[in-house]
Design an enzyme around this catalytic site. Structure first.
Site, mmCIF file in Angstrom:
data_model
loop_
_atom_site.group_PDB
_atom_site.id
_atom_site.type_symbol
_atom_site.label_atom_id
_atom_site.label_comp_id
_atom_site.label_asym_id
_atom_site.label_seq_id
_atom_site.Cartn_x
_atom_site.Cartn_y
_atom_site.Cartn_z
ATOM 1 N N LYS A 114 4.893 4.260 -17.111
ATOM 2 C CA LYS A 114 4.384 2.927 -16.799
ATOM 3 C C LYS A 114 4.338 2.778 -15.285
ATOM 4 C CE LYS A 114 5.334 -1.977 -17.524
ATOM 5 N NZ LYS A 114 6.267 -2.989 -18.069
ATOM 6 N N LYS A 128 9.278 4.636 -15.205
ATOM 7 C CA LYS A 128 8.739 3.307 -14.886
ATOM 8 C C LYS A 128 8.797 3.135 -13.370
ATOM 9 C CE LYS A 128 9.337 -1.619 -15.844
ATOM 10 N NZ LYS A 128 10.124 -2.629 -16.598
#
Length: 305
Positions: free
Chosen positions: A229, A176
């Site tokens: 992400k 992320k």
């Protein structure tokens, strides 16, 4: 006959934002077509999601009360916990994933426990574990820690195993990045940090090899699915991870990516539907097995037709 990459509604996970009250369906200004919904409205939306052939949703909670410890996150009577129960009562076949993080629940908007102005990684782990266990108790089919604290997958796995939830899998936000593409989400989840930013615990967008290290650590700790992400600026990372590890890979087509397309489509600058489908194909082509996307319902309607 010779198409090399295909997508279907089965590939999608639809993010949903649940809030307190009744009869509430508040459109998120920076994310047209997405809403903060009370549980009764959420159920109506979830039924439509399931009818389109989308097998799964991921829930984000907007609590009534925020404090420094994010106590609403692990309250057995919390907003997400009650939403899980309601979905399972109404649509038991719909697979419910829950976001496990503190940022929506803390008064300061950070993803962990704050000590002397800094996020304390190790003190956060027990809070995340309690949150995951409370979601499992409510009936969640899968938990998805998104905080990026080191060691959180192992802490959550150990806690859930102790409480008898060894069969509840973990989808880890393993890679992320500290991205500017999260802006609209922070409006949706009311989770903007009140000071500083999240670069001390999320990844540097310039780093590619680091993602493989983060994924390897999460798999070692017990992650069943790993996630990248955002998606579009990190297709190379998705590809690297898919080539390097024998686990399912998810990718989050995040709010900023969604909002850019919606805004350009509204202005008539692009063919919104074609761009949407091209983007989703590119994420799948890069190696994603699962795609978390706010486009899920729109794309499913096109695919079903």
């Amino acid at each position: 006959m010779v198409r090399q990459t295909t997508i279907s509604p089965d590939d999608f996970i639809y993010p949903m934002f649940v809030t307190h009250g009744k009869g509430i369906r508040k459109e998120i200004s920076s994310m047209p077509g997405c809403y903060q919904e009370s549980i009764d409205e959420l159920i109506k939306n979830a039924k439509e999601v399931y009818s389109l052939g989308i097998p799964s949703v991921i829930l984000f909670g907007i609590p009534e009360h925020k404090d420094e410890m994010g106590s609403s996150a692990y309250d057995d009577n919390g907003i997400v916990q009650n939403a899980i129960k309601a979905i399972k009562d109404s649509i038991p076949e719909l697979y419910v994933i829950t976001d496990v993080c503190m940022c929506e629940y803390t008064s300061h908007g950070h993803c962990g426990f704050i000590d002397k102005g800094e996020v304390d990684n190790d003190k956060t782990l027990s809070l995340l574990a309690m949150e995951a266990v409370s979601h499992a108790k409510a009936g969640a089919d899968m938990v998805a820690p998104s905080d990026m604290m080191d060691g959180r997958v192992g802490a959550i796995r150990a806690a859930m195993d102790r409480e008898g939830f060894s069969n509840v899998p973990i989808m880890s936000y393993a890679a992320k990045y500290a991205s500017a593409f999260y802006g609209p989400f922070r409006e949706a989840a009311e989770s903007t940090p009140q000071f500083g930013d999240r670069r001390s615990y999320q990844m540097d967008p310039a780093n590619r090899r680091e993602a493989l290290k983060e994924v390897a650590l999460d798999i070692e700790e017990g992650a069943d699915i790993v996630m990248v992400k955002p998606a579009l600026s990190y297709l190379d990372v998705i590809s690297d991870i898919k080539s390097s590890f024998a686990v399912p890979v998810a990718a989050y087509n995040v709010s900023g990516e969604y909002s850019l397309i919606k805004a350009a489509g509204k202005l008539g600058w692009i063919d919104e539907d074609r761009i949407m489908m091209e983007i989703l194909i590119s994420i799948k082509r890069a190696g994603a097995d699962l795609i978390l996307t706010y486009f899920a319902k729109d794309a499913a309607k096109i695919l079903n037709d």
